[in-house]
Design an enzyme around this catalytic site. Sequence first.
Site, PDB file in Angstrom:
ATOM      1  N   CYS A   1     -11.114   4.940   4.488  1.00  8.64           N
ATOM      2  CA  CYS A   1     -11.843   5.951   5.259  1.00  8.64           C
ATOM      3  C   CYS A   1     -12.195   7.202   4.443  1.00  8.64           C
ATOM      4  O   CYS A   1     -12.997   7.137   3.550  1.00  8.64           O
ATOM      5  CB  CYS A   1     -11.047   6.294   6.517  1.00  8.64           C
ATOM      6  SG  CYS A   1     -12.112   6.904   7.857  1.00  8.64           S
TER       7      CYS A   1
ATOM      8  N   GLU B   1      -9.306   0.469   9.303  1.00 10.47           N
ATOM      9  CA  GLU B   1      -8.093   1.275   9.061  1.00 10.47           C
ATOM     10  C   GLU B   1      -7.137   1.136  10.254  1.00 10.47           C
ATOM     11  O   GLU B   1      -7.580   1.124  11.414  1.00 10.47           O
ATOM     12  CB  GLU B   1      -8.553   2.736   8.927  1.00 10.47           C
ATOM     13  CG  GLU B   1      -7.474   3.747   8.614  1.00 10.47           C
ATOM     14  CD  GLU B   1      -8.072   5.166   8.499  1.00 10.47           C
ATOM     15  OE1 GLU B   1      -9.226   5.391   8.963  1.00 10.47           O
ATOM     16  OE2 GLU B   1      -7.394   6.047   7.934  1.00 10.47           O
TER      17      GLU B   1
ATOM     18  N   LYS C   1      -3.343   5.318   1.238  1.00 11.45           N
ATOM     19  CA  LYS C   1      -4.434   6.303   1.315  1.00 11.45           C
ATOM     20  C   LYS C   1      -4.066   7.612   0.622  1.00 11.45           C
ATOM     21  O   LYS C   1      -3.056   8.241   0.950  1.00 11.45           O
ATOM     22  CB  LYS C   1      -4.766   6.553   2.784  1.00 11.45           C
ATOM     23  CG  LYS C   1      -6.019   7.400   3.022  1.00 11.45           C
ATOM     24  CD  LYS C   1      -6.325   7.463   4.536  1.00 11.45           C
ATOM     25  CE  LYS C   1      -7.612   8.206   4.828  1.00 11.45           C
ATOM     26  NZ  LYS C   1      -7.928   8.178   6.276  1.00 11.45           N
TER      27      LYS C   1
END
Lengths: 197, 197
Positions: free
Chosen positions: A145, A41, A112
């Site tokens: 994540c 990330e 995300k």
Amino acid sequence: MKVGYIQFKPTFGEKEKNLRRIVGFLKQGAEKQADLLVLPELCNSGYVFRSEEEVKKLSEEVPEGQTTRALAGFAEEENLYIVAGLSERRDQRFFNSAVLVGPDGSTAVYRKAHLFNEEKLWFSEGPDPFRVYRTSNARIGMMICFDWIFPEVIRVLALEGAQIVCHPSNLVLPYCQKALLGAAIQNRVFIVTANRI
Amino acid sequence: MKVGYIQFKPTFGEKEKNLRRIVGFLKQGAEKQADLLVLPELCNSGYVFRSEEEVKKLSEEVPEGQTTRALAGFAEEENLYIVAGLSERRDQRFFNSAVLVGPDGSTAVYRKAHLFNEEKLWFSEGPDPFRVYRTSNARIGMMICFDWIFPEVIRVLALEGAQIVCHPSNLVLPYCQKALLGAAIQNRVFIVTANRI
């Protein structure tokens, strides 16, 4: 099909230096005949933003930005796919994104959806559905994540046909590494977590 | 709240003997002040059925059957809850079921939705939704063995408010023990797997 993941510790704010290191790691992967390489990330900028100024400075447009172009060029040259996390600027907003670049010059982006903690100060929530991309070897999905902790993410990707879920990460909580064994089995997918270490 | 699980190897076909052993184990749990005790799948009959005759002979109605009555009596006497797997007869069909009995004399039943392998020869698929039961200490859901591999089961129970998922099992595949760590974290529930060992 050969899949690799690259784990390292980006130096915060030093994009040029990080990108040089990333290309070095990618070369090692290419030498080992990888078909797909996954990076962490925010791998070009580092993770710990402390001001909006930093976010503005370190974010790039996709696919026009320096990092995506460099990765796409490498993917084309070495005939492989790369998934990498980066800070994306788009229409005056910023996203914690991942790009998928391939040898055909295509670029896909995932933004995300589940921002963690202070990420909410800097980034907008990704608004897009979870999508699966057909590459020459496999159907690939992306999550970033903290997305992992919401079982719907992997489940939706799996039901959409993903065979490999690429998972650029900067893990803060200690659970993911063990927890995803079960999610991979339950959903019959391979999960490739590339963590900042 | 104190939760216990009882793992043992039932002797196939010997219901009276198994029930005596089960009551002995339950007594140990009660002595340790357990509020909830979980037993394995098909714990009164054993797991490996080889004929319909055996299924007919070893199945019981719920809550009228001998096993449920014995467990319910114990739960009332010792002021605790018990979840146990058993072969249920209901309207000329047979289910791989779990009962939840409590100190107030209540009995709930869950019928296994995802039958594994040869279980399909003997049992009908459970037709009921995944439900959550409010006990004096916690909200409890039930699933049985192979149900675990379908992430929707635990997810639905969690979204329905379950705090504890009781999981009577006779595990055949080697994945569950590690895999459910992640499902418990993703869904923020405790999972109590009681396996035949």
